[in-house]
Design a protein around this motif. Structure first.
Motif, mmCIF file in Angstrom:
data_model
loop_
_atom_site.group_PDB
_atom_site.id
_atom_site.type_symbol
_atom_site.label_atom_id
_atom_site.label_comp_id
_atom_site.label_asym_id
_atom_site.label_seq_id
_atom_site.Cartn_x
_atom_site.Cartn_y
_atom_site.Cartn_z
ATOM 1 N N ASP A 292 -5.154 -9.333 -16.692
ATOM 2 C CA ASP A 292 -6.095 -10.058 -17.248
ATOM 3 C C ASP A 292 -7.053 -10.782 -16.464
ATOM 4 N N LYS A 293 -7.245 -10.530 -15.391
ATOM 5 C CA LYS A 293 -8.119 -10.951 -14.285
ATOM 6 C C LYS A 293 -9.114 -10.028 -13.864
ATOM 7 N N PRO A 294 -10.386 -10.350 -13.659
ATOM 8 C CA PRO A 294 -11.340 -9.435 -13.182
ATOM 9 C C PRO A 294 -11.140 -8.863 -11.677
ATOM 10 N N VAL A 295 -11.148 -7.544 -11.426
ATOM 11 C CA VAL A 295 -11.345 -7.016 -10.144
ATOM 12 C C VAL A 295 -12.702 -6.600 -9.415
ATOM 13 N N ALA A 296 -12.760 -7.076 -8.525
ATOM 14 C CA ALA A 296 -13.836 -6.680 -7.621
ATOM 15 C C ALA A 296 -13.541 -5.839 -6.513
ATOM 16 N N VAL A 297 -14.053 -4.525 -6.300
ATOM 17 C CA VAL A 297 -13.533 -3.524 -5.358
ATOM 18 C C VAL A 297 -14.637 -3.197 -4.347
ATOM 19 N N TYR A 298 -14.538 -3.352 -3.122
ATOM 20 C CA TYR A 298 -15.319 -2.863 -2.043
ATOM 21 C C TYR A 298 -14.848 -2.065 -1.048
ATOM 22 N N CYS A 299 -15.982 -1.258 -0.616
ATOM 23 C CA CYS A 299 -15.609 -0.518 0.539
ATOM 24 C C CYS A 299 -16.271 -0.810 1.728
ATOM 25 N N SER A 300 -16.753 0.074 2.347
ATOM 26 C CA SER A 300 -17.724 -0.212 3.730
ATOM 27 C C SER A 300 -19.053 -0.598 3.466
ATOM 28 N N TRP A 301 -19.713 0.628 2.587
ATOM 29 C CA TRP A 301 -20.882 0.346 2.491
ATOM 30 C C TRP A 301 -21.751 0.655 0.757
ATOM 31 N N GLY A 302 -20.364 1.040 -0.060
ATOM 32 C CA GLY A 302 -20.876 1.046 -1.474
ATOM 33 C C GLY A 302 -21.040 2.323 -1.925
ATOM 34 N N PHE A 303 -20.893 3.381 -1.122
ATOM 35 C CA PHE A 303 -21.252 4.699 -1.642
ATOM 36 C C PHE A 303 -20.085 5.443 -2.419
ATOM 37 N N ASP A 304 -19.020 5.715 -1.928
ATOM 38 C CA ASP A 304 -18.099 6.535 -2.815
ATOM 39 C C ASP A 304 -16.670 5.892 -2.990
ATOM 40 N N VAL A 305 -16.058 5.395 -2.025
ATOM 41 C CA VAL A 305 -14.576 5.044 -2.222
ATOM 42 C C VAL A 305 -14.492 3.778 -3.014
ATOM 43 N N GLY A 306 -15.351 2.910 -3.188
ATOM 44 C CA GLY A 306 -15.398 1.714 -3.996
ATOM 45 C C GLY A 306 -15.585 2.013 -5.152
ATOM 46 N N ARG A 307 -16.439 2.836 -5.503
ATOM 47 C CA ARG A 307 -16.540 3.469 -6.989
ATOM 48 C C ARG A 307 -15.278 4.254 -7.404
ATOM 49 N N ASN A 308 -14.843 5.111 -6.588
ATOM 50 C CA ASN A 308 -13.606 5.908 -7.272
ATOM 51 C C ASN A 308 -12.350 5.066 -7.627
ATOM 52 N N VAL A 309 -12.250 3.987 -6.722
ATOM 53 C CA VAL A 309 -11.178 3.158 -7.107
ATOM 54 C C VAL A 309 -11.447 2.315 -8.248
ATOM 55 N N THR A 310 -12.468 1.898 -8.139
ATOM 56 C CA THR A 310 -12.965 1.081 -9.443
ATOM 57 C C THR A 310 -12.878 2.048 -10.545
ATOM 58 N N LYS A 311 -13.278 3.118 -10.779
ATOM 59 C CA LYS A 311 -13.208 4.305 -11.963
ATOM 60 C C LYS A 311 -11.723 4.481 -12.316
ATOM 61 N N THR A 312 -10.852 4.499 -11.342
ATOM 62 C CA THR A 312 -9.221 4.529 -11.285
ATOM 63 C C THR A 312 -8.821 3.312 -12.213
ATOM 64 N N LEU A 313 -9.212 2.059 -11.733
ATOM 65 C CA LEU A 313 -8.747 0.802 -12.184
ATOM 66 C C LEU A 313 -9.241 0.774 -13.622
ATOM 67 N N ILE A 314 -10.430 1.176 -14.027
ATOM 68 C CA ILE A 314 -10.958 1.111 -15.231
ATOM 69 C C ILE A 314 -10.320 2.123 -16.387
ATOM 70 N N GLU A 315 -9.818 3.222 -15.850
ATOM 71 C CA GLU A 315 -9.135 4.191 -16.620
ATOM 72 C C GLU A 315 -7.927 3.528 -16.888
ATOM 73 N N ARG A 316 -7.398 2.803 -16.176
ATOM 74 C CA ARG A 316 -5.894 1.994 -16.029
ATOM 75 C C ARG A 316 -5.955 0.758 -17.027
ATOM 76 N N GLY A 317 -7.271 0.465 -17.630
ATOM 77 C CA GLY A 317 -7.657 -0.816 -18.256
ATOM 78 C C GLY A 317 -7.795 -1.971 -17.568
ATOM 79 N N PHE A 318 -8.299 -1.946 -16.575
ATOM 80 C CA PHE A 318 -8.604 -3.175 -15.821
ATOM 81 C C PHE A 318 -10.011 -3.428 -16.187
#
Length: 346
Positions: A292-318
């Protein structure tokens, strides 16, 4: 650009732009130098510009003219520094995309692509003549400092190579389409005093696709193209400024450092308040997050990894968002950092 209001006065606050090139893909220009250039020199220009604008907003009718004059001159120089740095990073990165050695040694191979050569032919005669003048202009700054620009004059409908000293002196109503930073901080850590090698290496790392898009926009009186690699409408995101506000407001945001293990192991720091999580093992640590708390995900420069992890978390309801520009943008903002856990605890 963000507008803030304090005591009834409006202040235009410059936001950190995510770095527009993947530093690890450049050939002959180190990732370390480019990232330091972005985080320290570009970041300092943005932070100082915002400080100057806050001072300007606080002036009153009794302010001495010399004080106002000095601040306005400083603001102009800093505005130029910010814009030119963003354009410089944006026109880097063509080496891997273009595969420039694929035809090297053949009669029909050209370092400068044909599409660009045709654009400037009327004003320089040939691509080789343009290159000779552009490189010569850069070499004339060796031992000094400044910027070398290829600009398109909207008034005269033609291209010029020019020098911009002190981040200013740009031609009136002209759009820079190719930018080379000749300040020593742009090359000294890799090339030392050998500025000629830096210039040659820069020419081999130009993103000609970006340059051509800028030319098209300038010729057609259109706004410059958006070169922010973090822009996406598919996955929720937030800027480093927005993250700083969330942290300051005590929102309880959970900050996930999702840099790859091989990248993370090279550095000793991470964002203050963040926890490193291996992006290759999301299923192993996702249960440790508070739903029930927001999540902020970062990687090195904001290209792919941070987006992919974020997408996975959203799919799990975060309620998750990736940080545009990654940790480099946070450091450029002047954001707090902390030591990462020992390797055995990662």
């Amino acid at each position: 650009m963000k507008v803030s209001t304090s005591e009834g006065r409006m202040t235009m606050q410059q936001e950190i732009a995510p770095i527009a090139v993947r530093p690890s893909t450049l050939n002959g220009i180190s990732e370390l130098m480019v990232v330091s250039h972005y985080e320290n020199d570009y970041g300092n220009a943005v932070r100082t510009l915002n400080a100057v604008r806050r001072e300007l907003a606080a002036l009153d009718a009794d302010t001495p003219p010399y004080r106002l004059r000095g601040l306005k001159r400083e603001e102009l120089s800093l505005m130029g520094s910010v814009a030119l740095h963003e354009l410089y990073f944006g026109n880097l990165g063509g080496y891997r995309r273009a595969g420039p050695n694929s035809g090297l040694g053949r009669p029909d191979w050209h370092e400068v692509p044909d599409a660009f050569a045709s654009e400037i032919a009327a004003d320089f005669g040939s691509a080789s003549a343009w290159r000779r003048e552009f490189v010569g202009t850069a070499q004339s700054l060796v031992g000094g400092s400044g910027w070398v620009l290829l600009t398109y004059s909207r008034r005269q409908k033609r291209f010029w190579n020019q020098i911009a000293a002190d981040h200013t002196q740009a031609a009136v109503d002209a759009a820079p389409v190719l930018v080379l930073d000749m300040y020593e901080h742009a090359y000294q850590s890799d090339f030392g005093a050998n500025a000629t090698a830096y210039i040659d290496t820069f020419m081999r790392n130009i993103n000609w696709e970006t340059v051509l898009k800028r030319i098209k926009a300038a010729r057609n009186d259109q706004p410059p193209p958006n070169e922010d690699p973090s822009v996406t409408t598919d996955i929720p995101s937030l800027s480093v400024e927005e993250l700083a506000v969330q942290i300051a407001n005590g929102s309880g945001v959970q900050i996930v450092d999702a840099r790859q293990r091989n990248h993370m192991s090279r550095f000793v720091d991470l964002m203050a308040g963040a926890t490193w999580r291996d992006p290759d093992c999301v299923e192993e640590w996702i249960a440790e997050l508070t739903p029930d708390k927001p999540v902020a995900v970062y990687c090195s420069w904001g290209f792919d990894v941070g987006r992919n992890v974020t997408k996975t978390l959203i799919e799990r309801g975060f309620d998750a968002r990736f940080v545009r520009g990654g940790i480099s943008a946070w450091y450029a903002l002047g954001g707090a950092r902390a030591l990462r856990p020992a390797a055995g605890n990662m």
